[in-house]
Design an enzyme around this catalytic site. Structure first.
Site, PDB file in Angstrom:
ATOM      1  N   ARG A   1       4.853  20.475  -0.128  1.00 29.38           N
ATOM      2  CA  ARG A   1       5.097  20.024  -1.495  1.00 29.38           C
ATOM      3  C   ARG A   1       5.839  18.697  -1.485  1.00 29.38           C
ATOM      4  NH1 ARG A   1       7.860  23.039  -6.693  1.00 29.38           N
ATOM      5  NH2 ARG A   1       7.326  21.384  -8.146  1.00 29.38           N
TER       6      ARG A   1
ATOM      7  N   ARG B   1      -0.077  22.985  -6.472  1.00 21.26           N
ATOM      8  CA  ARG B   1       0.959  22.875  -5.444  1.00 21.26           C
ATOM      9  C   ARG B   1       0.800  23.969  -4.399  1.00 21.26           C
ATOM     10  NH1 ARG B   1       5.473  22.921  -9.708  1.00 21.26           N
ATOM     11  NH2 ARG B   1       3.951  21.434 -10.339  1.00 21.26           N
TER      12      ARG B   1
ATOM     13  N   ASP C   1       5.964  26.568  -4.814  1.00 14.44           N
ATOM     14  CA  ASP C   1       7.000  26.283  -5.807  1.00 14.44           C
ATOM     15  C   ASP C   1       8.036  27.389  -5.690  1.00 14.44           C
ATOM     16  OD1 ASP C   1       8.322  25.178  -8.009  1.00 14.44           O
ATOM     17  OD2 ASP C   1       7.125  26.303  -9.446  1.00 14.44           O
TER      18      ASP C   1
ATOM     19  N   ASP D   1      11.502  28.590  -7.429  1.00 17.06           N
ATOM     20  CA  ASP D   1      12.409  28.399  -8.567  1.00 17.06           C
ATOM     21  C   ASP D   1      13.551  29.391  -8.501  1.00 17.06           C
ATOM     22  OD1 ASP D   1      11.098  26.276  -9.784  1.00 17.06           O
ATOM     23  OD2 ASP D   1       9.873  27.568 -11.050  1.00 17.06           O
TER      24      ASP D   1
END
Length: 163
Positions: free
Chosen positions: A83, A94, A97, A99
């Site tokens: 990424r 992507r 990810d 988070d």
């Protein structure tokens, strides 16, 4: 030690293998214990809708890293798996990810990090796997299962377990 919830997502490459390797990296690089891992879910793209479906999951870890050090480490892991935040399209395709959804009951509002995640309750692709592992968790005064009940989970399906 802090109890932390991290959402994983991706739609480029072998995402489920990336998740397995990324979770091992998260635990190793943060000296964290993996407390829970949701199933993987196929989810419709969000934001930029003209792209492949995503795979999403949530993990719960216990770590002694502070929130900023943890975020820094998560960004390093994303980069390791291809990424490039500086070059990507917002909400676009992507490889990975990561988070930070919640860090204990910490509330933070800084340019680089907001806790709990400011849009977690708007996203069924986060709440469906989160409700699988922590339906009664209270985040920002809301119970996860109650927040999920307010959203449509249309198009989200649990993927079969990998052997």
């Amino acid at each position: 030690m802090a109890d932390v919830l991290i959402a994983l997502g991706g739609n480029v490459g072998d995402v489920r293998t990336t998740f397995r390797k990324a979770i091992a990296n998260i635990c190793g690089m943060t000296q964290a214990a993996l407390l829970a891992r949701s199933s993987d879910y196929s989810t419709p793209p969000w934001g930029e809708e003209d792209q492949a479906p995503f795979t999403n999951a949530v993990i719960e870890i216990e770590t002694s890293l502070d929130p900023h050090a943890l975020l820094f480490t998560l960004h390093k892991i994303e980069k390791k798996f291809g990424r490039d935040r500086a070059q990507e399209t917002r909400w676009g395709p992507r490889t990975l990810d990561l988070d930070l959804i919640a860090y204990d009951d910490v509330r933070l509002d800084k340019p680089e990090l907001t806790l709990p995640h400011p849009r977690a309750f708007e996203r069924a692709f986060v709440l469906v796997p989160l409700a699988e592992i922590a339906p009664d968790r209270i985040i920002a005064g809301r119970r996860v299962a109650d927040a999920l009940a307010e959203l449509s989970a249309e198009g989200i399906r649990r993927l079969p377990d990998l052997d």
